[in-house]
Design a protein around this motif. Structure first.
Motif, short mmCIF file in Angstrom:
data_model
loop_
_atom_site.label_atom_id
_atom_site.label_comp_id
_atom_site.label_asym_id
_atom_site.label_seq_id
_atom_site.Cartn_x
_atom_site.Cartn_y
_atom_site.Cartn_z
N VAL A 1 -10.76 6.77 14.81
CA VAL A 1 -10.37 6.55 13.03
C VAL A 1 -11.54 6.80 12.55
CG1 VAL A 1 -9.43 5.19 11.20
CG2 VAL A 1 -8.46 5.28 13.54
N GLY A 2 -12.51 6.03 12.82
CA GLY A 2 -14.00 6.41 12.02
C GLY A 2 -14.37 7.63 11.97
N VAL B 1 -4.06 9.15 5.86
CA VAL B 1 -4.85 8.11 5.52
C VAL B 1 -5.00 8.20 3.80
CG1 VAL B 1 -7.10 7.14 5.33
CG2 VAL B 1 -6.10 7.89 7.48
N THR B 2 -5.42 9.17 3.42
CA THR B 2 -5.93 9.19 1.84
C THR B 2 -4.37 9.21 1.03
OG1 THR B 2 -7.52 10.37 2.42
CG2 THR B 2 -6.94 10.52 0.10
N HIS B 3 -3.56 9.96 1.50
CA HIS B 3 -2.36 9.93 0.56
C HIS B 3 -1.19 8.97 0.75
CE1 HIS B 3 -4.40 13.00 -2.03
NE2 HIS B 3 -4.55 13.85 -0.90
N LEU B 4 -0.97 8.85 2.19
CA LEU B 4 0.29 7.97 2.79
C LEU B 4 -0.01 6.65 2.98
CD1 LEU B 4 2.17 10.53 4.70
CD2 LEU B 4 2.85 9.84 2.30
N LYS B 5 -1.49 6.46 3.03
CA LYS B 5 -1.95 5.10 3.47
C LYS B 5 -1.45 4.67 4.71
CE LYS B 5 -3.10 5.25 -0.94
NZ LYS B 5 -4.44 5.71 -1.04
N LEU B 6 -1.31 5.52 5.51
CA LEU B 6 -0.93 5.41 7.20
C LEU B 6 -1.88 5.77 8.14
CD1 LEU B 6 2.70 6.76 7.08
CD2 LEU B 6 1.99 4.56 6.79
N VAL B 7 -1.94 5.08 9.29
CA VAL B 7 -2.80 5.34 10.49
C VAL B 7 -2.13 5.97 11.57
CG1 VAL B 7 -4.37 4.52 12.20
CG2 VAL B 7 -4.35 3.62 9.90
N MET C 1 -14.30 1.14 9.82
CA MET C 1 -13.92 1.09 11.16
C MET C 1 -15.05 1.28 12.22
SD MET C 1 -10.77 0.93 10.93
CE MET C 1 -10.43 1.04 12.67
N GLU C 2 -16.13 1.86 11.46
CA GLU C 2 -17.25 1.83 12.54
C GLU C 2 -18.28 0.64 12.33
OE1 GLU C 2 -19.11 5.85 11.89
OE2 GLU C 2 -17.47 6.41 13.36
N MET D 1 -12.38 10.07 9.94
CA MET D 1 -12.54 9.84 8.44
C MET D 1 -14.15 10.24 8.10
SD MET D 1 -9.82 9.13 7.48
CE MET D 1 -10.42 8.86 5.99
N GLU D 2 -14.73 10.32 8.87
CA GLU D 2 -16.19 10.94 8.48
C GLU D 2 -16.27 11.94 8.96
OE1 GLU D 2 -19.16 7.78 9.82
OE2 GLU D 2 -18.84 6.77 8.33
N ALA E 1 -12.06 7.58 1.36
CA ALA E 1 -12.07 7.91 2.84
C ALA E 1 -13.32 7.56 3.50
CB ALA E 1 -11.86 9.56 2.90
N GLY F 1 -13.98 5.08 7.00
CA GLY F 1 -14.73 5.58 7.94
C GLY F 1 -15.85 4.30 8.31
N GLY G 1 1.24 5.83 16.18
CA GLY G 1 0.02 5.39 15.60
C GLY G 1 -1.20 4.70 16.56
N ASN H 1 0.91 -1.15 -0.07
CA ASN H 1 0.03 -0.10 -0.08
C ASN H 1 0.79 1.18 -0.06
OD1 ASN H 1 0.88 -0.70 2.65
ND2 ASN H 1 -0.71 0.81 3.50
N GLU I 1 0.90 14.33 -3.86
CA GLU I 1 -0.27 15.00 -3.82
C GLU I 1 -0.05 16.01 -2.56
OE1 GLU I 1 0.15 11.64 -4.33
OE2 GLU I 1 -1.40 11.03 -5.84
N LYS J 1 -0.99 -0.26 11.77
CA LYS J 1 -1.10 1.13 11.57
C LYS J 1 -1.18 1.48 10.00
CE LYS J 1 -0.47 1.08 15.92
NZ LYS J 1 -1.89 1.11 16.75
N LEU J 2 -1.61 0.58 9.07
CA LEU J 2 -1.65 0.84 7.67
C LEU J 2 -3.12 0.91 7.31
CD1 LEU J 2 0.90 -1.92 6.72
CD2 LEU J 2 1.20 0.62 6.76
N VAL J 3 -3.34 1.71 6.11
CA VAL J 3 -4.54 1.81 5.48
C VAL J 3 -4.32 1.02 4.15
CG1 VAL J 3 -6.19 3.35 4.39
CG2 VAL J 3 -5.12 4.02 6.16
N ASN K 1 4.94 5.67 13.00
CA ASN K 1 3.76 5.12 13.60
C ASN K 1 3.93 3.27 13.46
OD1 ASN K 1 3.81 5.35 10.64
ND2 ASN K 1 1.56 4.62 10.72
#
Lengths: 327, 327
Positions: free
Chosen positions: B318-319, B274-280, A322-323, B322-323, A315, A319, B311, A51, B36, A278-280, B51
């Protein structure tokens, strides 16, 4: 780099050759693991974080090899491909690097994050309601651009195999060699590459498919390629209607086992990866961990490698996952 | 490893010494970046993914050095510390590695993910309503366990500084040396370590504090340490009531700039990561990117390093982040 291989003689050396070409051109993504996941699985898990790869998925590997080879040959002015999204984004980025045009054909419901990545890299994005391969043939006929298929392409298979090869070698270097390797399966290119990379190393390879998107499982059982009408799945990258011809020739007699997973298991694996690694990842990448946890339940492997293939996810889906409201 | 340094002579060589000790004992976390984020910032951003570190944060570095040195001396049977959470988890994990007991003192509202990590590593977890330092002193008096302060400890400062040092060196090796470095500030140990690591390299260091948790900013303005009553913030790791005495001696004349950020900016940075680096990352880590984006708006740095310090974040947060419902 050696000349392009033909489908017939694709083998482990092609993966090693692709790995040499890719050195310095891609992100050397980390191998991760943690006690919490090991305890859950009841075995050691080593996960490859693709990722974090350029373009957000391991598809960058095959695209870099395939487009790089075409560019080096110096005859093409553009390329065309179809994809559920990640291969398109990767081909677009590789084409831009070499100053080539890119036309990418995506399904109408492709993940917006993947469409945006391909468009941001300057690709011409076409949306196909019907058979994307037919649209690709038409573009090829109109433009003469070579087709870089998402899985039926030897450079793509060899390139994708380098992710597995790096994981295998990193695990060996850490003193914990893999005895199993779990990869998600869409068109089968990454799985075929993994099988080639694992040849002769005593590693059992497992291919994970969402329930109802099990063309590999059905094809292995039948002894020939069997298309499916892909069911709805969180794993948008694992929906090709049929395993590719070239991947299936590699996979057919390889001993690979197909493993099915449902959306619940994919969503659960997604949350485990967020919480403990800690990864998405995108759901298709989480599917690999879901499959690995299933494999671990019923086997006695000591060290299981898991290919987290990509991270291009919306995104709002993060969310909802996770929920607990996405599956 | 050299003998323990005293507060007076803590300098760049101590960070290098800590880095040598840590080689092979911690995760060599990757330096990441993407077009980005560069475009958003208007400058190149290089982010250090701590993290992915053992125990889920860069606090593992200082704890490993400090506990390792104590264990090597062979006199302690346990250690005690206070922490908002990550230092406790790191000390607990380092103590277990050396067979030492660990008592960790946490605030009643510590992040459950951090409490769980410390407990899972076998620490005795105490929750303190009042001054945690007072509880630590009492435990020390009762047990004789040495105190490993979360920031007022030379080994901890030097150890934390190795994260900055690795980022500085990786950026140099990539041909894009840093001219700025942005780190989050709680008690100031990591910031002091970063300042030591950056000494003489022509790098402007920025310390990011949540609004209302700005003990460093106030202390720099006053010329002496100024405690605050920490305001509510998403960044649970950045709430110490006062910058530490040792960190402040390092930071006072270093030229570090303090940058304030609000919860909105932290939540936005979390979503970008989250969106660009894929990390939490945890909000305290996201605060560093929030600060870096603010710095980039008003400066002309070419390459800005950002320390994503940890992290350890709750799944439900997290949820909500993101929301868009958390800030």
């Amino acid at each position: 780099m050696q000349p392009a291989v033909t489908e017939r003689d694709l083998n482990q050396a092609d993966v090693a050759d692709a790995a040499r070409y890719l050195a310095g051109r891609i992100v050397p993504t980390p191998m991760l693991g943690c006690p919490e996941l090991d305890e859950l699985a009841g075995t050691r898990l080593l996960l490859k974080a693709e990722n974090l790869q350029h373009s957000g998925s391991y598809k960058m590997r095959g695209a870099t090899v395939a487009v790089g080879r075409l560019a080096a040959a110096g005859q093409a002015t553009g390329v065309v491909c179809q994809s559920t999204g990640n291969h398109a984004a990767a081909v677009a980025q590789a084409a831009r690097r070499h100053g080539l045009a890119a036309v990418v054909v995506l399904p109408p419901d492709a993940a917006p994050a993947k469409v945006a990545r391909a468009a941001a890299a300057g690709a011409c994005v076409l949306r196909a309601d019907g058979d994307p391969h037919e649209v690709v043939r038409q573009v090829h006929a109109d433009t003469g651009y070579p087709v870089i298929d998402a899985y039926d392409h030897p450079d793509v298979v060899a390139g994708q195999g380098t992710a597995a090869l790096e994981l295998i070698e990193a695990a060996e270097a850490a003193g914990t060699p893999l005895d199993a390797l779990v990869v998600p399966v869409g068109g089968g290119g990454g799985a075929a590459g993994a099988v080639l990379a694992a040849t002769g190393r005593g590693i059992d390879v497992y291919g994970v498919e969402p329930y109802g998107c099990d063309s590999l499982a059905r094809s292995l059982a039948a002894g020939h390629r069997v298309p499916v009408t892909p069911a709805a799945t969180l794993a948008d990258g694992l929906r090709p209607a049929c395993v590719g011809a070239l991947p299936f020739r590699v996979l057919r007699d390889s001993g690979i086992d197909a493993v099915g997973v449902g959306d619940d298991a994919i969503a659960h694996a997604f949350r485990l990866i967020v919480t403990h690694l800690k990864l998405v990842v995108e759901p298709s990448g989480a599917a690999a961990l879901a499959g690995a946890l299933r494999v671990a339940e019923t086997s006695t492997h000591r060290t299981v490698g898991v290919l987290l293939t990509g991270g291009n996810v919306e995104a709002d889906l993060v969310g909802r996952l996770m929920e607990g409201s996405a599956a």
